[in-house]
Design a protein around this motif. Structure first.
Motif, PDB file in Angstrom:
ATOM      1  N   PRO A 119      -3.856   2.755   5.194  1.00 60.97           N
ATOM      2  CA  PRO A 119      -4.575   1.935   6.162  1.00 60.97           C
ATOM      3  C   PRO A 119      -5.385   2.827   7.094  1.00 60.97           C
ATOM      4  CG  PRO A 119      -2.279   2.135   6.792  1.00 60.97           C
ATOM      5  CD  PRO A 119      -2.427   2.872   5.495  1.00 60.97           C
ATOM      6  N   ALA A 120      -6.619   2.422   7.394  1.00 58.60           N
ATOM      7  CA  ALA A 120      -7.445   3.236   8.282  1.00 58.60           C
ATOM      8  C   ALA A 120      -7.731   2.519   9.598  1.00 58.60           C
ATOM      9  CB  ALA A 120      -8.752   3.588   7.581  1.00 58.60           C
ATOM     10  N   GLY A 121      -7.675   1.211   9.595  1.00 60.33           N
ATOM     11  CA  GLY A 121      -7.936   0.468  10.822  1.00 60.33           C
ATOM     12  C   GLY A 121      -7.689  -1.012  10.602  1.00 60.33           C
ATOM     13  N   LEU A 140       0.831  -1.203   0.000  1.00 57.11           N
ATOM     14  CA  LEU A 140       0.000   0.000   0.000  1.00 57.11           C
ATOM     15  C   LEU A 140       0.862   1.247   0.000  1.00 57.11           C
ATOM     16  CD1 LEU A 140      -2.781  -0.385   2.723  1.00 57.11           C
ATOM     17  CD2 LEU A 140      -2.979  -0.766   0.254  1.00 57.11           C
ATOM     18  N   GLY A 141       0.773   2.034  -1.050  1.00 58.27           N
ATOM     19  CA  GLY A 141       1.460   3.327  -1.082  1.00 58.27           C
ATOM     20  C   GLY A 141       0.437   4.416  -0.862  1.00 58.27           C
ATOM     21  N   THR A 201      -8.804  -2.273   6.941  1.00 56.66           N
ATOM     22  CA  THR A 201      -9.657  -1.326   6.217  1.00 56.66           C
ATOM     23  C   THR A 201      -8.769  -0.206   5.681  1.00 56.66           C
ATOM     24  OG1 THR A 201     -11.536  -1.828   7.619  1.00 56.66           O
ATOM     25  CG2 THR A 201     -11.620   0.259   6.423  1.00 56.66           C
ATOM     26  N   CYS A 202      -8.949   0.072   4.378  1.00 58.73           N
ATOM     27  CA  CYS A 202      -8.107   1.087   3.732  1.00 58.73           C
ATOM     28  C   CYS A 202      -8.979   2.224   3.236  1.00 58.73           C
ATOM     29  CB  CYS A 202      -7.384   0.496   2.529  1.00 58.73           C
ATOM     30  SG  CYS A 202      -6.427  -0.951   2.919  1.00 58.73           S
ATOM     31  N   ARG A 204     -13.738   3.686   0.869  1.00 56.90           N
ATOM     32  CA  ARG A 204     -12.996   2.708   1.690  1.00 56.90           C
ATOM     33  C   ARG A 204     -13.069   1.333   1.059  1.00 56.90           C
ATOM     34  NH1 ARG A 204     -12.340   4.072   7.726  1.00 56.90           N
ATOM     35  NH2 ARG A 204     -12.137   6.320   7.532  1.00 56.90           N
ATOM     36  N   PHE A 205     -12.114   0.495   1.377  1.00 60.23           N
ATOM     37  CA  PHE A 205     -12.206  -0.905   0.953  1.00 60.23           C
ATOM     38  C   PHE A 205     -11.484  -1.763   1.985  1.00 60.23           C
ATOM     39  CE2 PHE A 205      -8.395   0.863  -1.007  1.00 60.23           C
ATOM     40  CZ  PHE A 205      -7.430  -0.134  -0.883  1.00 60.23           C
TER      41      PHE A 205
END
Ligand code: NAP
Length: 562
Positions: free
Chosen positions: A374-376, A292-293, A387-388, A412-413
């Motif tokens: 990344p969100a969580g 993930l960039g 979760t991104c 989000r995905f």
């Protein structure tokens, strides 16, 4: 015909000073040197003398008619650098070493990694400068041993340079000796004119998101140390039972860990990878690694050479969705009118080429996602879902540091995964008894001279070099210029009388450390360990089989002494 610099380039610039026609750039006196991914040979100027080949410690330089198919892209990469770089600048004239006062200069270096060695290399040229190098581990070479990926054997060629420094009569090892435990900072200061800390950046940066401390959310810095057999991380809890791993970040560490996760273990078995890691990788279920960039492809932190090398991993596809390669406005415009920096243009060109490649059914996959953060992290005790959030370029298109910036969108995905590796950079930790800049994770310094505070007064006799001096950026060879600068500061201060003579002779250092329980390993001890590891490796067709426990190292050193 011309010569070409290929993937292993370590930027230490040893080739630059031997080139008779100044065709290797950027040179250390050119501003681009500090951020260059690699050095490049100008095909128009090169006279094929081959002097650079002999000097290169990592065997990165090849005549163009001997390039293997996999290294052919470097023809264009070398030539492209000269499309947008003015290389009129001359070479840094070799420094005329100042006349030393008629007495010895005693220097302690704490740490035995590349930055330590490049500083030592500059110091031990003068027989009157005595260098004692301390490291808490029984082995030298820092991240060359514990950081460089096991399948990058050529990069470890710099160890030859370091070994020749350690072989000098005016150099002594104090390996397996911990400063702060076996000898204090104050005791060093009392015994040496100068103390240079070259302790690197010992920890990882944090994401600061929910779930970061779940099981199987692992700092890539630790994962790297684990597969490289660092004694502190031999027992790291890593579970490779899920099919997908996600790596946050797309710097070279991210690429290293992704590649190691999907490389055929039989290939890794030929390297010096730690036995415990190889055994676990043989049982791994991982078939896909997603990187993930958070920004776009033009801002990807990896170097072109490391990205290119992913295409050579047998049985592995590099997967990029062309839709993901959207550029920021500035890069798009500069690319269109051919004014984009050649390194970034190459980054975009290579990613576009890879995105077009067909995939092979049954292959493992390294998937690059751009503009995603990344969100969580969710999971019941251990990671199961990441979760991104999708990012978009901001209107201002630059953050406070002038870098292209992004902001989170509402999109989000989720990625199902059982292993999350956080590869978002290393960070320095405070050094006992030295000031520390918490914001930057470095010891405040002016050209290597420690300052009482950022922009504060210099603390005479105290120096830093490497990542603890400038932050965790740049490959191995970048430490050469850094180490030279610090070593020259020590010499200049000694010549100028700016550092006082030690209050205590340094003759008691070995005894002092032994009294505190240190089982010091010296050059003979390290040579015995090195020989034992190489011999154990030879039996299995490997460069070396690494010991990982302190007792194994101590036993090998003791056996060599008999
Ligand atoms: P790095 O190159 O600084 O890369 C860090 C990555 O993490 C970047 O993609 C960065 O994105 C991302 N990141 C940082 N904070 C983040 C956050 N909060 N959320 C999401 N992403 C975040 O660090 P590294 O990979 O640890 O490498 C350190 C140095 O060692 C580099 O100079 C590297 O080239 C060198 N190295 C070289 C080699 C080699 O030559 N083979 C191997 C290993 C390491 P942004 O760009 O947006 O900040």
């Amino acid at each position: 015909m011309a010569h070409v610099i290929t993937r292993p380039c370590c930027n230490d610039a040893s080739c630059v000073s031997v080139c008779p026609v100044n065709c290797i750039h950027p040179t250390p006196d050119e501003p681009e040197f500090l951020t260059a991914e690699a050095l490049y040979i100008d095909p128009e100027t090169c006279i094929d003398c081959g002097a650079c080949i002999d000097e290169c410690p990592v065997e990165a330089i090849v005549p163009d008619d001997q390039l293997t198919e996999r290294d052919e892209p470097y023809l264009q990469i070398n030539a492209d650098y000269y499309k947008d770089h003015d290389v009129e600048g001359g070479l840094v004239p070799p420094r005329k070493a100042p006349q030393l006062p008629d007495r010895e200069l005693h220097v302690a270096i704490v740490g035995a990694g590349p930055a330590a060695f490049y500083a030592a290399e500059e110091l031990v040229r003068k027989p009157a400068i005595k260098v004692d190098m301390f490291d808490r581990l029984p082995t030298p070479y820092g991240l060359v041993r514990a950081g460089v990926a096991p399948d990058h054997a050529a990069t470890k060629g710099v160890e030859k340079t370091f070994a020749s420094v350690a072989a000098k009569k005016n150099f002594d090892y104090y390996l397996n000796v911990e400063v702060g435990k076996h000898i204090s900072h104050d005791e060093l200061v009392a015994r040496y004119h100068a103390v240079i800390y070259a302790v690197g950046a010992a920890t990882d940066k944090r994401l600061n998101i929910e779930g970061e401390d779940l099981r199987n959310s692992v700092a890539a810095t630790q994962f790297v140390a684990w597969y490289n057999g660092h004694p502190d991380f031999a027992d790291l809890d890593v579970d490779l039972s899920s099919e997908r791993a996600v790596v946050v970040g797309n710097g070279n560490v991210a690429l290293d860990v992704a590649r190691i996760l999907v490389t055929d273990p039989d290939e890794l078995a030929k390297t010096d990878i730690a036995d415990h890691a190889l055994a676990k990788l043989r049982e791994s279920n991982i078939t896909e690694v997603v990187l993930l960039g958070r920004r776009g492809v033009a801002q990807a932190a990896y170097t072109n050479s490391e990205f290119l090398a992913l295409g050579d991993v047998e049985g592995v596809d590099v997967v990029i969705d062309p839709e993901d390669l959207v550029l920021d406005e500035g890069s798009e415009a500069a690319l269109a009118d051919d004014t984009l920096d050649s390194t970034i243009a190459t980054k975009i060109r290579l990613a576009r080429e890879f995105a077009e490649r067909p995939q092979t059914p049954g292959n493992k996959r390294i998937v690059f996602r751009f503009l995603a953060s990344p969100a969580g992290i969710a999971g019941d005790g251990e990671v199961t879902t990441l979760t991104c959030v999708r990012n978009a370029y901001t209107e201002a298109d630059a953050d406070a540091a002038g870098r292209v910036a992004v902001k989170a969108t509402d999109e989000r995905f989720d990625l199902e995964t059982g292993l999350l590796l956080r590869a978002i950079g290393y960070r320095g930790v405070p050094v006992t008894d030295l000031p520390f800049d918490e914001g930057r994770g470095v010891v405040p310094n002016a050209g290597g001279r420690v300052q009482a505070a950022t922009e504060g007064d210099v603390m005479p006799g105290l120096y830093v070099t490497g990542w603890i001096k400038r932050g965790a950026t740049g490959g191995i060879g970048m430490n050469r210029l850094c180490g030279q600068e610090t070593a020259r500061a020590v010499i200049d201060d000694f010549v100028a009388g700016a550092i006082g003579d030690p209050s205590t002779p340094r003759d008691d250092v070995a005894a002092l450390c032994a009294d505190r329980g240190a089982n010091r390993i010296d050059l003979a001890g390290w040579k015995a360990i090195d020989a034992a590891e190489k011999s154990a490796g030879k039996a299995a067709g490997r460069a070396r089989a690494k010991f990982v426990s302190i007792s194994e190292f101590e036993a090998a050193a003791a056996a060599g002494a008999q």
